[in-house]
Design an enzyme around this catalytic site. Structure first.
Site, mmCIF file in Angstrom:
data_model
loop_
_atom_site.group_PDB
_atom_site.id
_atom_site.type_symbol
_atom_site.label_atom_id
_atom_site.label_comp_id
_atom_site.label_asym_id
_atom_site.label_seq_id
_atom_site.Cartn_x
_atom_site.Cartn_y
_atom_site.Cartn_z
ATOM 1 N N LEU A 91 -19.736 -2.225 11.116
ATOM 2 C CA LEU A 91 -20.824 -1.438 11.912
ATOM 3 C C LEU A 91 -20.767 -1.970 13.265
ATOM 4 C CD1 LEU A 91 -23.873 -0.464 9.534
ATOM 5 C CD2 LEU A 91 -21.758 1.257 10.317
ATOM 6 N N CYS B 254 -2.874 -1.988 9.228
ATOM 7 C CA CYS B 254 -3.373 -1.292 8.042
ATOM 8 C C CYS B 254 -4.135 0.138 8.263
ATOM 9 C CB CYS B 254 -4.276 -2.062 7.246
ATOM 10 S SG CYS B 254 -3.084 -3.193 6.100
ATOM 11 N N ARG C 129 0.191 -5.378 15.688
ATOM 12 C CA ARG C 129 0.462 -3.988 15.464
ATOM 13 C C ARG C 129 -0.520 -2.949 15.463
ATOM 14 N NH1 ARG C 129 3.336 -5.136 9.414
ATOM 15 N NH2 ARG C 129 1.928 -6.840 9.568
ATOM 16 N N THR D 24 0.951 -1.218 0.114
ATOM 17 C CA THR D 24 0.141 0.080 -0.060
ATOM 18 C C THR D 24 0.807 1.416 -0.180
ATOM 19 O OG1 THR D 24 -1.563 -1.168 1.075
ATOM 20 C CG2 THR D 24 -1.757 1.118 1.408
ATOM 21 N N ALA E 226 -19.519 -1.939 17.050
ATOM 22 C CA ALA E 226 -19.104 -0.833 18.000
ATOM 23 C C ALA E 226 -17.953 -1.632 18.700
ATOM 24 C CB ALA E 226 -20.270 -0.195 18.758
ATOM 25 N N GLY E 227 -16.947 -1.005 19.110
ATOM 26 C CA GLY E 227 -16.010 -1.635 19.892
ATOM 27 C C GLY E 227 -14.758 -0.795 20.622
HETATM 28 N N1 LIG Z 1 -1.269 -7.079 6.391
HETATM 29 C C1 LIG Z 1 -2.315 -6.873 5.724
HETATM 30 O O1 LIG Z 1 -3.360 -7.436 6.139
HETATM 31 C C2 LIG Z 1 -2.444 -6.092 4.452
HETATM 32 C C3 LIG Z 1 -3.234 -5.913 3.696
HETATM 33 C C4 LIG Z 1 -3.421 -5.311 2.417
HETATM 34 C C5 LIG Z 1 -2.142 -4.776 2.175
HETATM 35 N N2 LIG Z 1 -1.178 -4.541 3.095
HETATM 36 C C6 LIG Z 1 0.129 -3.843 2.616
HETATM 37 O O2 LIG Z 1 1.114 -4.701 2.112
HETATM 38 C C7 LIG Z 1 2.098 -4.364 2.596
HETATM 39 C C8 LIG Z 1 3.017 -5.623 3.361
HETATM 40 O O3 LIG Z 1 2.288 -5.768 4.573
HETATM 41 P P1 LIG Z 1 2.528 -6.753 5.482
HETATM 42 O O4 LIG Z 1 1.792 -6.958 6.541
HETATM 43 O O5 LIG Z 1 2.600 -8.296 4.670
HETATM 44 O O6 LIG Z 1 3.960 -6.547 5.954
HETATM 45 P P2 LIG Z 1 4.936 -7.385 6.863
HETATM 46 O O7 LIG Z 1 5.704 -6.334 7.690
HETATM 47 O O8 LIG Z 1 4.101 -8.596 7.649
HETATM 48 O O9 LIG Z 1 6.104 -8.093 5.804
HETATM 49 C C9 LIG Z 1 7.151 -7.157 5.048
HETATM 50 C C10 LIG Z 1 8.383 -8.074 4.931
HETATM 51 O O10 LIG Z 1 9.166 -7.468 4.062
HETATM 52 C C11 LIG Z 1 10.343 -7.824 4.118
HETATM 53 N N3 LIG Z 1 11.411 -6.958 3.341
HETATM 54 C C12 LIG Z 1 11.359 -5.364 3.612
HETATM 55 N N4 LIG Z 1 12.329 -5.000 2.898
HETATM 56 C C13 LIG Z 1 12.758 -5.792 2.324
HETATM 57 C C14 LIG Z 1 13.523 -5.605 0.895
HETATM 58 N N5 LIG Z 1 14.190 -4.932 0.446
HETATM 59 N N6 LIG Z 1 14.031 -7.124 0.203
HETATM 60 C C15 LIG Z 1 13.325 -8.560 0.766
HETATM 61 N N7 LIG Z 1 12.294 -8.307 1.686
HETATM 62 C C16 LIG Z 1 12.103 -7.139 2.573
HETATM 63 C C17 LIG Z 1 10.550 -7.818 5.613
HETATM 64 O O11 LIG Z 1 11.628 -8.723 6.115
HETATM 65 C C18 LIG Z 1 9.028 -8.597 6.044
HETATM 66 O O12 LIG Z 1 9.187 -10.009 6.148
HETATM 67 C C19 LIG Z 1 2.008 -3.119 3.319
HETATM 68 O O13 LIG Z 1 2.220 -2.175 2.424
HETATM 69 C C20 LIG Z 1 0.799 -3.190 3.725
HETATM 70 O O14 LIG Z 1 0.150 -1.887 3.844
HETATM 71 C C21 LIG Z 1 -1.043 -5.309 4.109
#
Ligand SMILES: NC(=O)c1ccc[n+]([C@@H]2O[C@H](COP(=O)([O-])OP(=O)(O)OC[C@H]3O[C@@H](n4cnc5c(N)ncnc54)[C@H](O)[C@@H]3O)[C@@H](O)[C@H]2O)c1
Length: 435
Positions: free
Chosen positions: A254, A264, A332, A123, A256-257
């Protein structure tokens, strides 16, 4: 056979990689965290996500899914490279921190061979795909590539299902070649008639932020209505139901909590506010959403304090659920990280149970909380019991047994799971959010 490299093996990268392999494509998941990669090679999942392990193991054994700490030779050979690294809030100012995205982009650039589509799945703020393009072009002027944006909408806890059966796939692309390759990648979803939203880069980037922000609006809206319900004697559960049955509104988000959390919503709403600022505007609704969410967490602290007779000092409080939502180990920005330390600072003894989050919680709240896997053990001797995350395990608690092990008869249902009458019948004082 499309060859894919996915950079980042977190919730999004690992699930996407495993599911693309399940589609039949050849996938290598790359992460700089060698511990993660070593455990994945042994079939051990670095995160808790229902159903993930079996998809990973099945596709690894079938030879379609592999793991590496090295970009070479996997990025060199790939047709499509996904960037799925973290984009946390930048410390201090709330902007999305793009360090990992840009690091990944320059490393990818050094390995490109033949035509490659580089896809932002993380994102990222509007304009990032163009910056990624510039970084790669500068690093490797000869490279033959396009950059696309394919934001991810999966939810932790049902990530595999969400990825395999999405409501829509958003593809921000420029140029037919990249579009055709990405359409082919997602072809298995055509069978399910998944709508494809094909847009420009900026639009795709904004769809993701606007979607998350809108869901956060719904949550803060119903939390504010819940607080009004408490003053007026209305029941927010019935208000939500009465509203949600209107198809223009819909029943989701919707509930409440104690306020939204997770990896995210908090960071994405903050980042979108910054995008407004950078464009000379104010995201007024979103600023209100952030304020309401912060005050909702504080209200929960006050609610627990009041339930304990006005002070938590010397009292024992037991929490059921620590993660920001059920079926994940992700801690998180969980409301528990605001509520529990505040009570500990006020002199409370805190005991807590969670089916998957204890390992992470111990890192974030070491020393101040005693952790238990069993909810009744957590509740032993407590003056008040707080249901903070609505795990299935906590939806049918035995209040007679709780009454036996607890010191007090106070139950705070911060997810409105229980019928007040059932809890009160066992002699408990029942508190909820908005009822
Ligand atoms: N977690 C969710 O539910 C969710 C849903 C939709 C979108 N997103 C988006 O997706 C993205 C990833 O989220 P996440 O929760 O999977 O992150 P995360 O923190 O769980 O995982 C990120 C991974 O990337 C690795 N990494 C970082 N830099 C690197 C590099 N240069 N080379 C190789 N590996 C590298 C880290 O070691 C880590 O394992 C974010 O932008 C988040 O906003 C997350």
């Amino acid at each position: 056979m499309i060859k894919i490299a996915v950079i980042g093996t977190g919730y999004v990268g690992l699930v996407s990689g495993a599911c693309f392999a399940e589609f039949g494509w050849n996938v290598t998941c790359i992460d700089k965290n060698s511990e993660r990669i070593e455990s994945l090679k042994k079939g051990i999942m670095p995160i808790y996500e229902p159903g993930l392990e079996s998809v990973v193991i099945k596709n690894t054994l079938a030879g379609r899914l592999s793991f590496s700490v090295d970009y070479a030779p996997h990025v060199d050979n790939a047709d499509i490279v996904f960037i799925a690294v973290g984009t946390p809030s930048r410390r201090g100012d709330g902007y999305a921190d793009l360090t990992y995205v840009y690091q990944a982009a320059s490393e990818i650039a050094r390995h490109l061979k033949g035509y490659t589509v580089i896809v932002d799945k993380s994102t990222v703020p509007v304009g990032t795909a163009r910056n990624v393009y510039q970084i790669i072009r500068k690093e490797n002027p000869e490279a033959d590539f396009d950059v696309a944006s394919n934001p991810e909408f999966l939810r932790e806890g049902s990530a595999i299902d969400d990825f395999m059966r999405p409501d829509r796939v958003v593809l921000g692309v420029e140029g037919k070649r990249a579009e055709e390759m990405l359409r082919e990648l997602y072809r298995p979803l055509y069978l399910l008639e998944t709508p494809m939203v094909i847009t420009g880069l900026e639009t795709a980037e904004l769809i993701k932020y606007a979607s998350n922000a809108f869901l956060a609006v719904k949550i803060s809206f119903i939390n504010e209505i819940a607080n009004l319900c408490e003053r007026t004697g209305a029941d927010v559960k019935d208000v939500s139901r009465g509203m949600g049955l209107d198809r223009r509104i819909g029943p989701k988000f919707l509930h409440a909590g104690p306020g939204y959390g997770g990896s995210c919503f908090p960071k994405d709403v903050n980042a979108l506010v910054k995008i407004f600022h950078d464009n000379g505007m104010t995201g007024r609704i979103l600023e209100a959403v952030i304020n309401v969410n912060n005050s909702q967490k504080s209200l929960m602290i006050g609610k627990i304090r009041n339930a304990l007779g006005g002070s938590e000092y010397g009292k024992t409080v037991a929490f059921l659920g620590l993660t920001f939502k059920p079926e994940t180990d992700d801690m998180r920005e969980s409301p528990s990280l605001t509520i529990i330390p505040a009570l500990v600072n006020g002199g409370a003894y805190v005991r807590a149970a969670d089916p998957a989050g204890i390992k992470e919680a111990e890192k974030l709240m070491p020393g101040e909380v005693r952790y238990f896997s069993d909810p009744y053990e957590a509740a032993a001797g407590a003056d008040a019991l707080v249901l903070l995350t609505e795990w299935n395990q906590y939806r049918a608690l035995d209040f007679r047994k709780l009454a036996e092990v607890m010191n007090g008869r106070v139950f705070l249902d911060l997810r409105n799971v229980y019928s007040p009458a059932v809890v009160k019948a066992e002699g408990f004082t029942y508190y909820s959010v908005g009822r």
